[in-house]
Design an enzyme around this catalytic site. Structure first.
Site, PDB file in Angstrom:
ATOM      1  CG  ASN A  81      -0.296   0.100   2.501  1.00 56.80           C
ATOM      2  OD1 ASN A  81       0.932   0.165   2.577  1.00 56.80           O
ATOM      3  ND2 ASN A  81      -1.077   0.118   3.572  1.00 56.80           N
ATOM      4  CG  ASP A  84      18.571  37.589  -2.971  1.00 53.20           C
ATOM      5  OD1 ASP A  84      18.242  38.755  -3.254  1.00 53.20           O
ATOM      6  OD2 ASP A  84      17.881  36.844  -2.244  1.00 53.20           O
ATOM      7  CE  LYS A 120      16.556  36.562  -6.234  1.00 55.04           C
ATOM      8  NZ  LYS A 120      16.916  35.202  -5.768  1.00 55.04           N
TER       9      LYS A 120
END
Lengths: 320, 320, 320, 320, 320, 320
Positions: free
Chosen positions: A43, A175, A198
């Site tokens: 399962n 960044d 950015k």
């Protein structure tokens, strides 16, 4: 092998995310990597078994939360649970790449600070100690309720680049959020630093509108320094802008080279990106322009000192 | 729509496992199904947002732990966490199929009683109440630390079969572990009961060596009653044995029709299996020989009574 | 004495339920049994004092939850609390007979899954580890939140019966719920297995309507295998039915021989019950037809291995 | 009936310690006392069932920890657990006599501060609030981790005695530890106060060597004021000494008249003890010289105010 | 230096409340006192750093909760937190003066039992063990959820006074609440005991209306025995009354000589108070009539025995 | 007064840090500010009493963690504890200035992430919900274990400045860490943004080496935007540099104007700083060049919506 611990006192197991790294750590420590049996019930439920007795021992479970992250997370939680129920003395979750660290704040209503949730799940499942490498933000350290060692990859990168001729090189952060960390890195290398400005256009697209900090004109090589690369889109855009500014060669240094989808290809398509340096906090491919620095020594050293009651402060990330 | 709750007092959200069932429950209750936004960060981490304010409200989160189970589990934990952090008054985890219930005991050293671990993770993530349907064993109820309602699908099956001509039918349990539950079911239908004597040959293969209880010779139809079908292997083997014993027609009744891989096909290949009756605790296909009974009414009724302070004891499974 | 532990590192105390067993365990380990002073205040409150310093030591507290169970439970909780407050390093609750395991599911509304409640109380009072023998159902293992060793008495019974002439013997389980465990037992002895088909008439009365599994006709001796005997009613009824089916001699094997009221007499009244074999998880009388196998060695061995960092997996019950 | 609460919002159950008191409280509140079914499994384990749905309701469970205290404690813990698992909204443990309060400090090594342990067990079992009457020492209040209302019986005693002719009466505390509380009581009655100077000869015997505070000579009647009488030994000795000092008549006032063994008889043997006034925090007998003041009104009033958001500060014991 | 512990296994740090006492303890144990760096951010937040690695070690943090108590409390909580986050093995809070113990009961509505709250905060911040000296009431011991050693200063006082000529001396307790403790002290010295009958006029003023117990007339010297002196008002009033009763000389013995404001001066103004004997649980001045007994030996001895697995029961306060 | 809540359902108390703000919030809500009695025991311990019954009510406790921060913190913890012990239904800690947020990461070994510790202490003391304004970093939100509303002061500043003539103005962030937040602010005002490039010389001194982002030359006015000003040193240095770059006028906008020591004077000494705009998250002075925007409306509105089940997402800080 650098150090030797008493193999009867510790057990090292690997989840299925990155067995090679776990093997490297075990080798560094001079102890065997114990087996983990992983299968699934019909399962789809995981069925895991640890292959060696953990009773009254210090257990180290190595699992990187690389994709598929949910499978690897549930595996890790089950391994912790097994160790606890089997009466381990200490249970160390060694998580070289804690991908959930990106979800570290509420920047929209009704979302999850998943980095905190997962920290709680680790404790709930039995972890008594966590080791990880270069979290997305240093505050994530405070999300953990158990003692946590936040290891640094920066020394490895510094050691690597100090052996190169760095003439005409400028360090560039992908960044502004990374600018502080990049500045520290640049300082050690004796280089200037700039940061990309950015702008996010959509969920999948960013645009760079310029640079802040040092000007890149006059430099011939940019050394982009970032903590994580996934789709490669940001680095690709940044590189194109840098090339437009007159940069001729680009090196990329990044701790977590996750490279999902065509992320890696997107970078090497640019011939000016002559070298990508990353670590093995996640599994890596082989490629002539890819250099992989292993974090096995820094993790192994941290485990060694932890097990032998030595301070490991000098391996840490302090507020990067 | 059967009942009407005050829509401003409750919120119903669905994870991505089974939105149709969640919609059915909401419709039963006469309230809207609120939106859940699910996406992934580029590094494979889930990003979830609940689409309506939950502050000071009773929140019902519907998620079946069907395959892929780990994705659905982490989704559920994050949704619980969001509801808690957003100051919900009550947080109900509605888990129609609790697949982890199969891992309910230690039948080998150093494995996880995952059904207990996941029960703890649910609480750790914020669940204040759990509702589920037909656990693999009744003891699993005791694994939960928060109040848990264990709902029964048996009345739905009984109601369905009592409308049929049951002449010449014998109820057959797929396993001696299921015999008690099957016996109760048979008694309501006024039928005798037998149980297959299953032997496990390997991880994936079982063999039936006979039957215990009532003899099936003399009967023309067997009604196989089980709680969960995944690969269909057990039911196929049992059916073949029953056909060898002279049974001419087979009906299969099963609460959780998971049917992984070719599980469903393996059954309908046998023309004597003329009807498979299951529920929608997991998503179901359409097929002329498949009847799907919905658990939306029993779950909806339980939510309704819970929200209106009525006893829901008669919807429960008691020690089946 | 088989093993020797460092007496200065561990302390063994006995509650008042079964000091003889505690003494046997201490003797097996070669350490003294420390004193426990038990008295009552005039208002009926227990007053307990542990008779030796436990500071920074591993403390083992032996208490069987035999009748009067509430007195023995509160005693145990207080002893755990004393050890914790007195700064013991590890606190092991050794509970040979965990009587509450029978309350392991909700088979009626608004009852207590007391086996889970008591597991929580043990942790709340200070237990860091539990050892117990043959729980009523294997799922009860999952109720404990601290590491728990579930020891098996089956090897002791197998060793005992393999020394007998077993010709013409069939193993009989008292209930279909016990059939799996009895089947494993029978397999080791190379014998067939049958199970009684029990019907409960009232709270105190049961009736057997037949047998499932192997037929008993053709056998002259039945070996009834059960986990617990209290009033003896079930075994008496089953025995009478077996005698009616032609069985001439009956042996009874049962881990927890609680024998409340006239429970023991009810069995020995039947002259065909020639031997009753049980263990000392609860205090036992002496009687010519009663054989008591001691669990002191298996508990002592488990403590020894636990204290000396050895695996004790082969002493466990796995999903019986 | 004095007050009326909405019967559909609250449930009141009684353990088996003192159903008459619970009935009195329910009557005071104008709500029915719901049924509790108590029986035992054959192995002596309690089997309890609450007789009315508690879902989302405020549940009040009344249980005095009178002898047999361990049976009554385990009953209470199970009732709390049932209410929690059945999703009660609030669970109030109403404990008129918290006998464990006597074990409130460590006056010997390796004993249990059982009053704290039991407070923790109550929370662990599900209590969200506690109400109790006249704790042995006021600090015990601080042992509870859930909000606790410490109700006073003093107003009832004051109201009772203020209706009497108190000429020639001196209040006497049985112990210097009680002197403060007795002094407050005496002040309200406008009487002087003295305290017995008790010396403990053995576990069961005490001797009075004199009195401190006001002299009793010149008074004809002593009103002994104590919190708990169990064996009656202390009060008997004190009475004899008072008679020796010239006192002619003795009244005894005591909140918790536990009277174990011959405790009551030991007092009424002295004809000079013409009246014993106590409360029904524990069940009481009938006797011509015994007056029982019911705490049902003060407890009922506290419940009423609690349920209707009113302050109950004036029913409290403040540091007595 | 009396004892020697392995310096690599333990760390001793001092908060800023009383470094001299911490140094005395370290000297007693033959280990260095490690450095604590204390400063403040510009916004008044404390910034603390422990000056030595604590990884896997037993850490002892010495901090008296002397004025300014809130600064010292927050310092202590932060030091505990640092030790926990830095993976100390054991974290011992050594609190010679636990000033919050005075808030040990609810003697008014809506106040805090702060002694319990602070005990919880200590655990929440990481303390695994507490050591303290002479709590205001013995029940406060039960407020702590971690093992707590309650050390006694009485032996030090007894040893001191037994070297004096005690002829004509009577022990006087400052309050009836202290009478039991004073009586034990007097008994060891072979002296009689009396207690002041204190009445509180206002928050800052008390009046003595007499004495209970032994008469002081006939004695020439009173030895006042108390646990804590702050403003000195009570002792001054009591002294004046004693002088009025014919006492000629007064000695004052008091564990916690806090002496706030003019507290000390208020006592030495009376020439008949010829000697004040206190301890260094808080920092002390030098003065010809002040004798300071150090608690460093009793705390050091307790640490030594704790670290070397010896019983420390004979250093304890038992129910004083 | 803008909104009206039912005064019988809520209670608002103020600690001693900033009663004026609490009064403003209460006025906004149209409910009375309840009294808090604060005094000290003679040993310096705080003694607090809440002046109105809190039973079953929603309690809001307003306390800014302004200097003296430790006194204000302990006061807050005690008030939370009182509300919990007195059975409040909800306990909201309203902390306009959470000064500990600055200690949000480990940038040295063996220091405390105090922002996390204090978040845990708040929960330990009884807080069920927290409201705060402009945390130092958005990740600190994840430190809280209870639901936390992180309110924004930005709208108030925007509303204020949009009424001014902003011609020739550039927004300047005091630090690159603040650049993102300043950029959002600038965008709303339609202005460009620059950030100071700060270098820390010593603990108390910083130096600005330049600016990143937009050039300031060509602008005549700078609007410095920061979250907290304590000593004023950073803003003074930055201002001097800006003046050197040709700026003629400076406005300063800052949420938390703590202004310790001569912090305020250091700014107004510069005549070019013509306006300082701050809020009343901490108490403020009056001065002709100081404008104080009140956060009472945003906090009051958040309480109102919280109490009336409305979403308050638009009052939040999202990842600033």
């Amino acid at each position: 092998m650098t150090h030797q611990l008493n193999p009867s006192e510790i057990r090292i197991f690997s989840g299925s995310a990155h067995p090679a790294l776990a093997a490297g750590i075990a080798e560094f420590l001079g102890v065997p990597l114990d087996e983990t049996h992983v299968s699934r019930f019909s399962n789809d439920n995981l069925y895991l078994q640890l292959g060696a007795s953990v009773r009254s021992r210090a257990v180290y479970i190595v699992q990187s939360l690389a994709p598929p992250v949910n499978d690897h997370l549930v595996e890790l939680l089950m391994m912790l649970d097994i160790a606890r129920a089997a009466a381990a003395k200490e249970i160390h979750a060694i998580i070289p790449y804690y991908s959930f660290a990106r979800s570290d704040k509420k920047d929209a209503p009704r979302i999850s600070v998943t980095a905190r949730l997962v920290a709680d799940l680790l404790k709930c499942s039995g972890a008594t100690h966590v080791m990880t490498v270069m979290l997305h933000s240093p505050q994530v350290h405070g999300f953990f309720s158990v003692p946590t060692d936040h290891l640094s990859s920066r020394p490895a990168f510094e050691q690597f680049f100090l052996q190169r001729d760095l003439t005409g090189t400028v360090v560039v952060a992908g960044d502004m959020g990374n600018a502080k960390s990049a500045a520290r890195f640049a300082k050690t290398l004796g280089l200037p630093v700039a940061a990309g400005n950015k702008e996010r256009i959509s969920d999948k697209e960013v645009r760079f509108t310029g640079l802040v900090g040092a000007q890149v004109s006059g430099f011939r090589r940019a050394l982009i320094y970032d903590d994580e690369i996934a789709t490669g889109g940001t680095i690709r855009s940044l590189s194109e802008m840098l090339l437009g500014e007159g940069i001729e060669e680009i090196w990329v240094a990044c701790t977590h080279g996750v490279f999902v989808g065509q992320g890696f290809e997107k970078l090497v398509e640019l011939p000016e990106i002559t070298e990508i340096v990353t670590t093995d906090t996640v599994p890596q491919r082989e490629h002539p322009r890819l250099t992989v620095l292993s974090v096995a020594p820094v993790i192994g050293e941290a485990i060694y000192r932890n097990a032998s009651q030595q301070s490991i402060g000098d391996l840490f990330v302090y507020g990067e």
